[in-house]
Structure formats: C-alpha cells, structure tokens
Design a protein around this motif. Structure first.
Motif, short mmCIF file in Angstrom:
data_model
loop_
_atom_site.label_atom_id
_atom_site.label_comp_id
_atom_site.label_asym_id
_atom_site.label_seq_id
_atom_site.Cartn_x
_atom_site.Cartn_y
_atom_site.Cartn_z
N SER A 1 0.88 -1.18 0.00
CA SER A 1 0.00 0.00 0.00
C SER A 1 0.91 1.22 0.00
N GLY B 1 -1.95 -7.10 -2.98
CA GLY B 1 -2.62 -5.83 -2.75
C GLY B 1 -3.63 -5.58 -3.84
N ASN C 1 -6.07 0.57 -5.20
CA ASN C 1 -5.54 1.43 -4.14
C ASN C 1 -4.10 1.88 -4.41
#
Length: 146
Positions: A14, A35, A39
C-alpha cells in the motif's frame, strides 16, 4: 529504493499519502507481492516504467484502477504502466480525457475481458503493443471503431 526481482518476497503493498514517485522497475517480478491495484494507482503519483511488471499476485479491477489513476489532470496512460498485471480482471475503459495510450501500456494483462473506447473522443495515439497479451479478449471486445 526498489525491490526488483525479489520474486519470493511476500508483502502486501500500500502507498502512503505522501508518496509522489515510484521509480522504474521498483517492484518488477515480485511475484508474491499482494494488494489491490485500485488502491495503488493514483493520479498524484508519477510512475516509472514496468513498476509492477511480473507482479502476478496483485489483484483488482482494471477499470477501477484506470478510473482512479486518471482523476485529476492525467491525459495519457504512460508506457508500460499496467504491463504485466496478469491478475487484473474487467474492462479497460478509456475516458475522453485520454489522448495517448503508451507503448505496452497493458502488455500481458491476460485477465482483461474488454476494451471500451466509447468515450475516447480525444484519443490520438495508441502505442506499440499497447494491448499485446490481453488473451482473454473475446471477438466482440471493442465497442467503438477508432
């Protein structure tokens, strides 16, 4: 700093709000990197080439990732930006803001099931091999002539 080729490194990725640039090949071939790409793609970050190429475990919807990335003043999808996102699914939707799709921008995005150019009224250039390796596309994939 990059993690180039650390194929056995297990890490959920992230990005913090202060990040402004991700360099060339930063996570290249990090096969176990996880992930949600939605994002990770932000219009306030400058991405180098092949940043996530070979990151086979990243997931998400390609349409949402592109929409999130193209917020703000973004007018092009740079060379190799989404190259190697094999686990991404969905339809690539090119908005009216986009004027150029770079070379190999979606190379080997084998989970992509469609490409929507219906709003791509300002698109002037599609780079070499931009959609090469998008092997899940059906025969009725393109919904607008260019």
């Amino acid at each position: 700093m990059h993690f180039y080729g650390l194929k056995d490194m297990e890490l959920e990725l992230s990005f913090n709000e202060g990040l402004k640039k991700v360099g060339n090949y930063a996570f290249y071939n990090c096969k176990k990197l996880t992930g949600d790409v939605t994002n990770l793609m932000r219009s306030d970050i400058t991405y180098g080439t092949n940043v996530f190429d070979g990151c086979e475990s990243l997931t998400g919807n390609i349409g949402s990732a592109i929409e999130y990335y193209t917020k703000g003043d973004v007018t092009e999808i740079p060379n190799d930006l989404f190259a190697g996102f094999k686990s991404l699914t969905g339809t690539i939707k090119i908005s009216s803001k986009i004027t150029r799709i770079g070379d190999r921008a979606f190379l080997n995005c084998s989970g992509v099931t469609g490409i929507d150019f219906s709003e791509a009224t300002n698109l002037k250039e599609i780079g070499e091999e931009a959609f090469s390796g998008t092997t899940s596309l059906g025969k009725d994939t393109f919904n607008r002539s260019l």
